[in-house]
Design a protein around this motif. Structure first.
Motif, PDB file in Angstrom:
ATOM      1  N   GLN A  69       0.833  -1.197   0.000  1.00 31.84           N
ATOM      2  CA  GLN A  69       0.000   0.000   0.000  1.00 31.84           C
ATOM      3  C   GLN A  69       0.871   1.251   0.000  1.00 31.84           C
ATOM      4  O   GLN A  69       1.910   1.285   0.666  1.00 31.84           O
ATOM      5  CB  GLN A  69      -0.913   0.014   1.225  1.00 31.84           C
ATOM      6  CG  GLN A  69      -1.949  -1.079   1.215  1.00 31.84           C
ATOM      7  CD  GLN A  69      -2.820  -1.050   2.458  1.00 31.84           C
ATOM      8  OE1 GLN A  69      -2.544  -0.350   3.420  1.00 31.84           O
ATOM      9  NE2 GLN A  69      -3.884  -1.829   2.429  1.00 31.84           N
ATOM     10  N   ASN A  71       2.343   4.919   0.873  1.00 32.86           N
ATOM     11  CA  ASN A  71       2.500   5.706   2.086  1.00 32.86           C
ATOM     12  C   ASN A  71       2.167   4.909   3.357  1.00 32.86           C
ATOM     13  O   ASN A  71       1.440   5.369   4.229  1.00 32.86           O
ATOM     14  CB  ASN A  71       1.649   6.981   2.010  1.00 32.86           C
ATOM     15  CG  ASN A  71       2.154   8.043   2.948  1.00 32.86           C
ATOM     16  OD1 ASN A  71       3.343   8.101   3.239  1.00 32.86           O
ATOM     17  ND2 ASN A  71       1.252   8.865   3.436  1.00 32.86           N
ATOM     18  N   THR A  72       2.709   3.696   3.419  1.00 35.56           N
ATOM     19  CA  THR A  72       2.443   2.789   4.539  1.00 35.56           C
ATOM     20  C   THR A  72       3.768   2.295   5.108  1.00 35.56           C
ATOM     21  O   THR A  72       4.716   2.058   4.367  1.00 35.56           O
ATOM     22  CB  THR A  72       1.577   1.595   4.062  1.00 35.56           C
ATOM     23  OG1 THR A  72       0.384   2.116   3.490  1.00 35.56           O
ATOM     24  CG2 THR A  72       1.235   0.660   5.202  1.00 35.56           C
ATOM     25  N   ARG A  73       3.815   2.131   6.416  1.00 35.15           N
ATOM     26  CA  ARG A  73       5.021   1.654   7.102  1.00 35.15           C
ATOM     27  C   ARG A  73       5.045   0.130   7.072  1.00 35.15           C
ATOM     28  O   ARG A  73       4.064  -0.523   7.431  1.00 35.15           O
ATOM     29  CB  ARG A  73       5.022   2.150   8.552  1.00 35.15           C
ATOM     30  CG  ARG A  73       6.329   1.982   9.234  1.00 35.15           C
ATOM     31  CD  ARG A  73       7.112   3.278   9.155  1.00 35.15           C
ATOM     32  NE  ARG A  73       8.353   3.138   9.891  1.00 35.15           N
ATOM     33  CZ  ARG A  73       9.509   3.495   9.393  1.00 35.15           C
ATOM     34  NH1 ARG A  73       9.591   4.004   8.197  1.00 35.15           N
ATOM     35  NH2 ARG A  73      10.603   3.352  10.090  1.00 35.15           N
ATOM     36  N   TYR A  74       6.176  -0.454   6.626  1.00 39.80           N
ATOM     37  CA  TYR A  74       6.370  -1.898   6.546  1.00 39.80           C
ATOM     38  C   TYR A  74       7.659  -2.285   7.248  1.00 39.80           C
ATOM     39  O   TYR A  74       8.542  -1.452   7.470  1.00 39.80           O
ATOM     40  CB  TYR A  74       6.465  -2.356   5.084  1.00 39.80           C
ATOM     41  CG  TYR A  74       5.154  -2.386   4.355  1.00 39.80           C
ATOM     42  CD1 TYR A  74       4.367  -3.536   4.349  1.00 39.80           C
ATOM     43  CD2 TYR A  74       4.698  -1.272   3.664  1.00 39.80           C
ATOM     44  CE1 TYR A  74       3.169  -3.572   3.670  1.00 39.80           C
ATOM     45  CE2 TYR A  74       3.496  -1.300   2.988  1.00 39.80           C
ATOM     46  CZ  TYR A  74       2.730  -2.456   2.999  1.00 39.80           C
ATOM     47  OH  TYR A  74       1.533  -2.491   2.335  1.00 39.80           O
ATOM     48  N   THR A 132       8.979   3.174   4.755  1.00 40.84           N
ATOM     49  CA  THR A 132       7.668   3.678   4.333  1.00 40.84           C
ATOM     50  C   THR A 132       7.638   3.685   2.813  1.00 40.84           C
ATOM     51  O   THR A 132       8.575   4.166   2.167  1.00 40.84           O
ATOM     52  CB  THR A 132       7.427   5.097   4.878  1.00 40.84           C
ATOM     53  OG1 THR A 132       7.497   5.049   6.307  1.00 40.84           O
ATOM     54  CG2 THR A 132       6.052   5.614   4.469  1.00 40.84           C
ATOM     55  N   SER A 135       4.271   7.570  -1.693  1.00 40.71           N
ATOM     56  CA  SER A 135       2.835   7.843  -1.813  1.00 40.71           C
ATOM     57  C   SER A 135       2.296   7.488  -3.185  1.00 40.71           C
ATOM     58  O   SER A 135       1.098   7.287  -3.355  1.00 40.71           O
ATOM     59  CB  SER A 135       2.540   9.304  -1.475  1.00 40.71           C
ATOM     60  OG  SER A 135       3.349  10.151  -2.243  1.00 40.71           O
ATOM     61  N   LYS A 168       3.065  -5.048   7.321  1.00 38.57           N
ATOM     62  CA  LYS A 168       2.785  -3.726   7.895  1.00 38.57           C
ATOM     63  C   LYS A 168       3.233  -3.689   9.340  1.00 38.57           C
ATOM     64  O   LYS A 168       3.155  -4.677  10.060  1.00 38.57           O
ATOM     65  CB  LYS A 168       1.285  -3.430   7.839  1.00 38.57           C
ATOM     66  CG  LYS A 168       0.743  -3.229   6.459  1.00 38.57           C
ATOM     67  CD  LYS A 168      -0.723  -2.928   6.525  1.00 38.57           C
ATOM     68  CE  LYS A 168      -1.338  -2.925   5.150  1.00 38.57           C
ATOM     69  NZ  LYS A 168      -2.785  -2.714   5.202  1.00 38.57           N
TER      70      LYS A 168
END
Length: 169
Positions: A69, A71-74, A132, A135, A168
């Motif tokens: 996804q 703009n998501t922290r992994y 991250t 976006s 995530k």
């Protein structure tokens, strides 16, 4: 002519499971010296990569960004185990790298595998590498990652890679 380096399978075996986590099989990884049975054993049935011995550890992989996804922290984890006869890990930290898409910076973390208990228990390399995602990304963009120990020049072995998991945070 065959190569002593192994190019991972690109047959789309990246699987998204477990609430959006991406699991990457060792069969999908590019492994330096992985095409030579003196250095690596690739078990197609058990879907593992077993390091016999190398002095240059370089394992690379990638995942299509559409699996992640924006703009998501992994976090990136190598699920591994050290065989009872593992050797060469003292004073030779491994480095884990992630580059979440084109034009992004590489993120690095180090880990000391000599602190892992040898045996048949699977664990994550003890380093939390977090990143991250951008976006936005282009359609063919990939997240690249790797596992390295190429600086010490010492022989090491007994590492079993079971899978790579990107999940995530």
């Amino acid at each position: 002519m065959t190569s002593s380096h192994r190019k991972g399978s690109t047959e789309g075996t990246n699987r998204v499971r477990d609430g959006g986590a991406v699991h990457v099989s060792p069969l999908e990884l590019d492994i330096t010296w992985g095409g030579d049975g003196r250095y690596w054993r690739i078990d197609q049935d058990r879907r593992i990569a077993e390091l016999i011995q190398v002095c240059w550890l370089e394992v690379n992989g990638s995942v299509e960004m559409h699996h992640l996804q924006p703009n998501t922290r992994y976090k990136l984890e190598f699920k591994i185990r050290l065989k009872p006869d593992a050797f060469g890990w003292n004073d030779s930290p491994v480095y884990i790298m992630a580059m979440p898409g084109k034009g992004t910076k590489c993120i690095w973390a180090s880990a000391d595998l000599s602190k892992i208990r040898k045996g048949e228990q699977t664990c994550s390399i003890p380093s939390r590498l977090e990143f991250t995602t951008p976006s936005s990304s282009v359609a063919d963009d990939k997240m690249s990652f790797g596992l390295f120990e190429i600086w010490k020049g010492r022989w090491k072995g007994g590492l079993v890679i079971e899978e790579v998991v990107i999940s995530k945070v």
